[in-house]
Design a protein around this motif. Structure first.
Motif, PDB file in Angstrom:
ATOM      1  N   ASP A  15      -3.959   2.110   0.456  1.00 20.03           N
ATOM      2  CA  ASP A  15      -3.086   3.068  -0.212  1.00 20.03           C
ATOM      3  C   ASP A  15      -2.334   3.888   0.841  1.00 20.03           C
ATOM      4  O   ASP A  15      -2.880   4.813   1.440  1.00 20.03           O
ATOM      5  N   ASN A  50      -0.247   6.057   0.543  1.00 21.75           N
ATOM      6  CA  ASN A  50      -0.003   7.427   0.131  1.00 21.75           C
ATOM      7  C   ASN A  50      -1.199   8.329   0.375  1.00 21.75           C
ATOM      8  O   ASN A  50      -1.070   9.560   0.289  1.00 21.75           O
ATOM      9  N   LYS A  79       8.080   6.285   3.507  1.00 25.41           N
ATOM     10  CA  LYS A  79       7.220   5.337   2.817  1.00 25.41           C
ATOM     11  C   LYS A  79       7.667   5.197   1.371  1.00 25.41           C
ATOM     12  O   LYS A  79       8.294   6.094   0.807  1.00 25.41           O
ATOM     13  N   GLU A  80       7.348   4.064   0.811  1.00 23.55           N
ATOM     14  CA  GLU A  80       7.637   3.790  -0.586  1.00 23.55           C
ATOM     15  C   GLU A  80       6.318   3.379  -1.225  1.00 23.55           C
ATOM     16  O   GLU A  80       5.850   2.244  -1.042  1.00 23.55           O
ATOM     17  N   ASN A  81       5.711   4.309  -1.925  1.00 24.02           N
ATOM     18  CA  ASN A  81       4.363   4.093  -2.437  1.00 24.02           C
ATOM     19  C   ASN A  81       4.276   2.908  -3.383  1.00 24.02           C
ATOM     20  O   ASN A  81       3.318   2.128  -3.322  1.00 24.02           O
ATOM     21  N   ALA A  82       5.266   2.759  -4.230  1.00 21.06           N
ATOM     22  CA  ALA A  82       5.222   1.687  -5.225  1.00 21.06           C
ATOM     23  C   ALA A  82       5.194   0.312  -4.584  1.00 21.06           C
ATOM     24  O   ALA A  82       4.688  -0.641  -5.170  1.00 21.06           O
ATOM     25  N   LYS A  83       5.722   0.224  -3.376  1.00 19.68           N
ATOM     26  CA  LYS A  83       5.748  -1.064  -2.672  1.00 19.68           C
ATOM     27  C   LYS A  83       4.720  -1.111  -1.546  1.00 19.68           C
ATOM     28  O   LYS A  83       4.698  -2.076  -0.782  1.00 19.68           O
ATOM     29  N   SER A  84       3.910  -0.062  -1.437  1.00 21.88           N
ATOM     30  CA  SER A  84       2.904   0.007  -0.363  1.00 21.88           C
ATOM     31  C   SER A  84       3.543  -0.283   0.989  1.00 21.88           C
ATOM     32  O   SER A  84       3.012  -1.058   1.796  1.00 21.88           O
ATOM     33  N   THR A  85       4.679   0.325   1.224  1.00 23.16           N
ATOM     34  CA  THR A  85       5.469   0.004   2.407  1.00 23.16           C
ATOM     35  C   THR A  85       5.797   1.251   3.197  1.00 23.16           C
ATOM     36  O   THR A  85       6.183   2.275   2.640  1.00 23.16           O
TER      37      THR A  85
END
Length: 124
Positions: A28, A30, A71-77
């Motif tokens: 995760d 995030n 970061k882009e949490n929805a893409k785990s990126t």
């Protein structure tokens, strides 16, 4: 198991831009400290910047104002946006993840997971 996979490296002329991506599996992004490091040719690995759980960022002096971590949490990126690139930015760039959860993170703490790296080459 946790996996970090970087992409987006390449060759660019001085003054150009690149965006690196790091996709995390089974982790995760995030909830924990995330960071970027680099290893210039013939030199030791150095911290580029880190991101805390509430998006607080800190950067190495050499990249502050030119690089941005996001970061882009929805893409785990995790991303590293690099602008105004200089030949001194050349090296292998690594994404790293820590099991430490904090609002303020640095590159000086322990990072438990590492990507395989992506090469960035900046020519003059």
């Amino acid at each position: 198991q946790v996996q970090l996979v970087e992409s987006g490296g390449g060759s660019v002329q001085a003054g150009g831009s690149l965006r690196l991506s790091c996709v995390a599996s089974n982790f995760d992004v995030n909830a924990y400290c995330m960071a970027w490091f680099r290893a210039p040719f013939g030199k030791e690995r150095e911290g580029v910047g880190a991101l805390g759980i509430d998006d607080r960022r800190n950067y190495a002096d050499s990249v502050r104002g030119r690089f941005t971590i996001a970061k882009e949490n929805a893409k785990s990126t995790l991303y590293l946006e690099m602008n105004s690139l200089e030949p001194e930015d050349t090296g292998i760039y690594y994404c790293a993840a820590s099991r430490r959860s904090a609002y303020y993170c640095t590159t000086r703490e322990t990072y438990d997971y590492w990507g395989q790296g992506t090469q960035v080459t900046v020519s003059s």
